[in-house]
Design an enzyme around this catalytic site. Sequence first.
Site, PDB file in Angstrom:
ATOM      1  N   GLU A 184       0.838  -1.194   0.000  1.00 30.98           N
ATOM      2  CA  GLU A 184       0.000   0.000   0.000  1.00 30.98           C
ATOM      3  C   GLU A 184       0.880   1.253   0.000  1.00 30.98           C
ATOM      4  O   GLU A 184       1.831   1.348   0.742  1.00 30.98           O
ATOM      5  CB  GLU A 184      -0.925  -0.021   1.226  1.00 30.98           C
ATOM      6  CG  GLU A 184      -1.914   1.107   1.258  1.00 30.98           C
ATOM      7  CD  GLU A 184      -2.633   1.274  -0.065  1.00 30.98           C
ATOM      8  OE1 GLU A 184      -3.292   0.331  -0.509  1.00 30.98           O
ATOM      9  OE2 GLU A 184      -2.515   2.358  -0.675  1.00 30.98           O
ATOM     10  N   LYS A 211       8.159  -1.585  -2.218  1.00 31.34           N
ATOM     11  CA  LYS A 211       7.551  -0.811  -1.125  1.00 31.34           C
ATOM     12  C   LYS A 211       8.632  -0.213  -0.228  1.00 31.34           C
ATOM     13  O   LYS A 211       8.596   0.981   0.104  1.00 31.34           O
ATOM     14  CB  LYS A 211       6.611  -1.720  -0.325  1.00 31.34           C
ATOM     15  CG  LYS A 211       6.036  -1.091   0.903  1.00 31.34           C
ATOM     16  CD  LYS A 211       5.132   0.093   0.602  1.00 31.34           C
ATOM     17  CE  LYS A 211       4.968   0.961   1.824  1.00 31.34           C
ATOM     18  NZ  LYS A 211       4.154   2.140   1.608  1.00 31.34           N
ATOM     19  N   CYS A 268       6.110   4.765   9.293  1.00 31.31           N
ATOM     20  CA  CYS A 268       6.718   3.885   8.291  1.00 31.31           C
ATOM     21  C   CYS A 268       8.107   4.275   7.799  1.00 31.31           C
ATOM     22  O   CYS A 268       8.933   3.385   7.589  1.00 31.31           O
ATOM     23  CB  CYS A 268       5.776   3.740   7.108  1.00 31.31           C
ATOM     24  SG  CYS A 268       4.327   2.785   7.597  1.00 31.31           S
TER      25      CYS A 268
HETATM   26  P1  NAD Z   1      -1.976  -0.422  12.653  1.00 37.07           P
HETATM   27  O1  NAD Z   1      -1.197  -0.769  13.865  1.00 37.07           O
HETATM   28  O2  NAD Z   1      -2.752   0.844  12.615  1.00 37.07           O
HETATM   29  O3  NAD Z   1      -3.049  -1.607  12.376  1.00 37.07           O
HETATM   30  C1  NAD Z   1      -2.743  -2.953  12.404  1.00 37.07           C
HETATM   31  C2  NAD Z   1      -3.924  -3.698  13.024  1.00 37.07           C
HETATM   32  O4  NAD Z   1      -3.702  -5.105  12.898  1.00 37.07           O
HETATM   33  C3  NAD Z   1      -4.116  -3.432  14.519  1.00 37.07           C
HETATM   34  O5  NAD Z   1      -5.411  -2.917  14.740  1.00 37.07           O
HETATM   35  C4  NAD Z   1      -3.916  -4.804  15.173  1.00 37.07           C
HETATM   36  O6  NAD Z   1      -4.762  -5.033  16.293  1.00 37.07           O
HETATM   37  C5  NAD Z   1      -4.271  -5.731  14.032  1.00 37.07           C
HETATM   38  N1  NAD Z   1      -3.717  -7.085  14.182  1.00 37.07           N
HETATM   39  C6  NAD Z   1      -2.449  -7.429  14.501  1.00 37.07           C
HETATM   40  N2  NAD Z   1      -2.337  -8.773  14.500  1.00 37.07           N
HETATM   41  C7  NAD Z   1      -3.543  -9.278  14.163  1.00 37.07           C
HETATM   42  C8  NAD Z   1      -4.036 -10.607  13.977  1.00 37.07           C
HETATM   43  N3  NAD Z   1      -3.241 -11.662  14.119  1.00 37.07           N
HETATM   44  N4  NAD Z   1      -5.330 -10.758  13.643  1.00 37.07           N
HETATM   45  C9  NAD Z   1      -6.135  -9.679  13.482  1.00 37.07           C
HETATM   46  N5  NAD Z   1      -5.725  -8.405  13.631  1.00 37.07           N
HETATM   47  C10 NAD Z   1      -4.438  -8.210  13.965  1.00 37.07           C
HETATM   48  O7  NAD Z   1      -0.979  -0.515  11.444  1.00 37.07           O
HETATM   49  P2  NAD Z   1      -1.108   0.248  10.024  1.00 37.07           P
HETATM   50  O8  NAD Z   1      -0.601   1.641  10.128  1.00 37.07           O
HETATM   51  O9  NAD Z   1      -2.483   0.012   9.474  1.00 37.07           O
HETATM   52  O10 NAD Z   1      -0.039  -0.553   9.170  1.00 37.07           O
HETATM   53  C11 NAD Z   1      -0.281  -1.877   8.747  1.00 37.07           C
HETATM   54  C12 NAD Z   1       0.789  -2.257   7.739  1.00 37.07           C
HETATM   55  O11 NAD Z   1       0.674  -1.428   6.592  1.00 37.07           O
HETATM   56  C13 NAD Z   1       2.222  -2.078   8.236  1.00 37.07           C
HETATM   57  O12 NAD Z   1       3.009  -3.098   7.692  1.00 37.07           O
HETATM   58  C14 NAD Z   1       2.633  -0.737   7.646  1.00 37.07           C
HETATM   59  O13 NAD Z   1       4.017  -0.655   7.447  1.00 37.07           O
HETATM   60  C15 NAD Z   1       1.913  -0.744   6.322  1.00 37.07           C
HETATM   61  N6  NAD Z   1       1.603   0.593   5.780  1.00 37.07           N
HETATM   62  C16 NAD Z   1       1.131   1.571   6.607  1.00 37.07           C
HETATM   63  C17 NAD Z   1       0.780   2.814   6.066  1.00 37.07           C
HETATM   64  C18 NAD Z   1       0.260   3.923   6.929  1.00 37.07           C
HETATM   65  O14 NAD Z   1       0.046   4.999   6.405  1.00 37.07           O
HETATM   66  N7  NAD Z   1       0.028   3.735   8.211  1.00 37.07           N
HETATM   67  C19 NAD Z   1       0.872   3.020   4.688  1.00 37.07           C
HETATM   68  C20 NAD Z   1       1.323   1.981   3.872  1.00 37.07           C
HETATM   69  C21 NAD Z   1       1.677   0.765   4.445  1.00 37.07           C
HETATM   70  C1  UGA Z   2       4.509   7.685   3.616  1.00 36.80           C
HETATM   71  C2  UGA Z   2       4.556   7.586   2.093  1.00 36.80           C
HETATM   72  O1  UGA Z   2       4.416   8.892   1.536  1.00 36.80           O
HETATM   73  C3  UGA Z   2       3.450   6.671   1.574  1.00 36.80           C
HETATM   74  O2  UGA Z   2       3.550   6.505   0.168  1.00 36.80           O
HETATM   75  C4  UGA Z   2       3.560   5.310   2.268  1.00 36.80           C
HETATM   76  O3  UGA Z   2       2.512   4.471   1.862  1.00 36.80           O
HETATM   77  C5  UGA Z   2       3.520   5.505   3.752  1.00 36.80           C
HETATM   78  O4  UGA Z   2       4.595   6.391   4.164  1.00 36.80           O
HETATM   79  C6  UGA Z   2       3.722   4.232   4.519  1.00 36.80           C
HETATM   80  O5  UGA Z   2       4.318   3.299   4.035  1.00 36.80           O
HETATM   81  O6  UGA Z   2       3.272   4.274   5.668  1.00 36.80           O
HETATM   82  P1  UGA Z   2       3.034   9.016   5.378  1.00 36.80           P
HETATM   83  O7  UGA Z   2       4.101   8.622   6.329  1.00 36.80           O
HETATM   84  O8  UGA Z   2       1.625   8.740   5.744  1.00 36.80           O
HETATM   85  O9  UGA Z   2       3.277   8.303   3.961  1.00 36.80           O
HETATM   86  O10 UGA Z   2       3.118  10.583   5.086  1.00 36.80           O
HETATM   87  P2  UGA Z   2       4.107  11.486   4.190  1.00 36.80           P
HETATM   88  O11 UGA Z   2       3.288  12.492   3.495  1.00 36.80           O
HETATM   89  O12 UGA Z   2       5.020  10.671   3.387  1.00 36.80           O
HETATM   90  O13 UGA Z   2       4.934  12.269   5.310  1.00 36.80           O
HETATM   91  C7  UGA Z   2       5.863  11.581   6.139  1.00 36.80           C
HETATM   92  C8  UGA Z   2       6.606  12.603   6.980  1.00 36.80           C
HETATM   93  O14 UGA Z   2       7.492  13.375   6.168  1.00 36.80           O
HETATM   94  C9  UGA Z   2       5.711  13.614   7.672  1.00 36.80           C
HETATM   95  O15 UGA Z   2       6.199  13.882   8.967  1.00 36.80           O
HETATM   96  C10 UGA Z   2       5.810  14.842   6.795  1.00 36.80           C
HETATM   97  O16 UGA Z   2       5.532  16.032   7.467  1.00 36.80           O
HETATM   98  C11 UGA Z   2       7.262  14.761   6.370  1.00 36.80           C
HETATM   99  N1  UGA Z   2       7.559  15.461   5.100  1.00 36.80           N
HETATM  100  C12 UGA Z   2       6.948  15.081   3.961  1.00 36.80           C
HETATM  101  C13 UGA Z   2       8.514  16.473   5.096  1.00 36.80           C
HETATM  102  O17 UGA Z   2       9.097  16.811   6.140  1.00 36.80           O
HETATM  103  N2  UGA Z   2       8.811  17.098   3.916  1.00 36.80           N
HETATM  104  C14 UGA Z   2       8.213  16.738   2.740  1.00 36.80           C
HETATM  105  O18 UGA Z   2       8.536  17.344   1.704  1.00 36.80           O
HETATM  106  C15 UGA Z   2       7.259  15.713   2.768  1.00 36.80           C
END
Ligand code: NAD
Ligand code: UGA
Length: 488
Positions: free
Chosen positions: A176, A235, A291
């Site tokens: 994602e 990713k 992340c």
């Molecule tokens: P999160 O902690 O918000 O959510 C994960 C959820 O999974 C929790 O609610 C937890 O209770 C649940 N969980 C854990 N083990 C479980 C199980 N065995 N069965 C059922 N539920 C279970 O995490 P997130 O931010 O949603 O991130 C999830 C993944 O996606 C991570 O690998 C992260 O790196 C990736 N990711 C996150 C973002 C982001 O913006 N947060 C963007 C892209 C990718």
């Molecule tokens: C980032 C990536 O942009 C997503 O593509 C990815 O899916 C995600 O991580 C993930 O794997 O979790 P996110 O962390 O939600 O997304 O937000 P960003 O907009 O990337 O910002 C990350 C941090 O960098 C923030 O603290 C933001 O303020 C900072 N930032 C961003 C800067 O300081 N300067 C910039 O020019 C851009």
Amino acid sequence: MPAIEEQDPALLPQKITHICCIGAGYVGGPTCTVLAQQCPDIVVTIVDVNPVRIAAWNSEDLTQLPVFEPGLAAIVGECRGRNLFFTTDIDKAIDEAQIVFVSVNTPTKTSGIGSGFAADLRYVEASTRRIASVAQTPKIIVEKSTVPCRTAASMRAILEANSKPGTPFQILSNPEFLSEGTAVQDLLHPDRVLIGSLDTAQGRRAAELLSEVYERWVPKERVLHTGLWSSELTKLAANALLAQRISSINAISAICEATGANVYEVADACGVDRRIGPHFLRASVGFGGSCFQKDILNLVYLSGSLGLPEVAEYWRQVIVMNEFSKARFAKKVVQTLFNTVTAKRLALLGFAFKKDTGDTRESPAITLCKHFRQEGAHIAIYDPKVKREQIFLDLTEPGVTDDRKAVEEAVTVCPSVLDACHDAEAVVIATDWDEFSAIDWHKVFNIMRKPAVVFDGRRVVNPAKLREIGFRVHAVGVGPELQDNVWV
Ligand code: NAD
Ligand code: UGA
């Protein structure tokens, strides 16, 4: 149970009517909510082991959803109870689904081999084992979580060893790329959807089935197909490249402050070069979020364990520079306030790691608070979305301080900007919330102690206007004599 390569593609699901998403967090929740909206004929069930989180997703009051994202509550309201369900009944949802997304957390390991670097895959493994034990019909299992390269091989070993005869499965990687704060728009209009599969007839067929789901709303040419390992690594690489740009511009920002150059002019002039591009060149107090740091550490660990220490060290520097940026900003605050903030009130505006989210994971504000606390300051915090209890949880994390009482004495969480700024010596802007651009600075000036100083870590204020009012202003990345020119 035949190995994956020997399975007959005809044994894969023929039609997708039910999708299950394991993990109702920042990714699982928004991703599958949008999927449910775009595919009204598919029943989408989002499951989680955390009953509190599921109850929050089922709240009557849509302002109480566990994830705040602009536009998300309306879509939940539209789809929930129609073809979108949130439940802790994990087994039932897996049993009914043809596609199971694994969207669980993959935090950095805090103990054991790879501690502090490697991804903790225990939740991915637990989900995989659960799918194996429950599944009675063919399943396509989709890695949505961010995982190290070749994690699908471990999932496959677990599934092959534990699933029931006659329940063939395929594993796809579908990382994602959404950003928090713009998740709904990112999901509706993604730059790309990436699907990694095994290069076998079954793998390709499974990828096609997932692709058909996305193609209901994503143009076909934006759905990219690669091998499994390329998709997993893409990713990590994408996040590392984005974070690297921020650390690069923050490194330039330190030179700007020392020389009198203006980082915003430098970034704009570099960004118009099409080979460089304008995005992710916003100098800041430092990047945060759950992340960037985690995924780079993961890449560092992967490189090290592959016998590539130079590669590991190269990526580690992105984190080193980020830590330096946050520490440099905190030091600037202390130095400017006559080398002491002991017993001084600092107003900290913004606690989320970026605007339009309530997420505080790895927020630079936490690091700033840690520095200010060490100097004996009193911190008055205002954030429009982060709840008081979350702030105290973050500030009592191991590594910050575990003394809750001491934190409560040193930190006040305020209901408004004006409350936070009352009697403050300085305002520190840590998050780029839009409402901070509309602050009535005359009012703020009148209630602050003098000289009143504003430290802008996010390019939110107009220094020239603030100076007219009487403030001293420090904006990140701009040398003192140029401060007036930074605002556009
Ligand atoms: P999160 O902690 O918000 O959510 C994960 C959820 O999974 C929790 O609610 C937890 O209770 C649940 N969980 C854990 N083990 C479980 C199980 N065995 N069965 C059922 N539920 C279970 O995490 P997130 O931010 O949603 O991130 C999830 C993944 O996606 C991570 O690998 C992260 O790196 C990736 N990711 C996150 C973002 C982001 O913006 N947060 C963007 C892209 C990718
Ligand atoms: C980032 C990536 O942009 C997503 O593509 C990815 O899916 C995600 O991580 C993930 O794997 O979790 P996110 O962390 O939600 O997304 O937000 P960003 O907009 O990337 O910002 C990350 C941090 O960098 C923030 O603290 C933001 O303020 C900072 N930032 C961003 C800067 O300081 N300067 C910039 O020019 C851009």
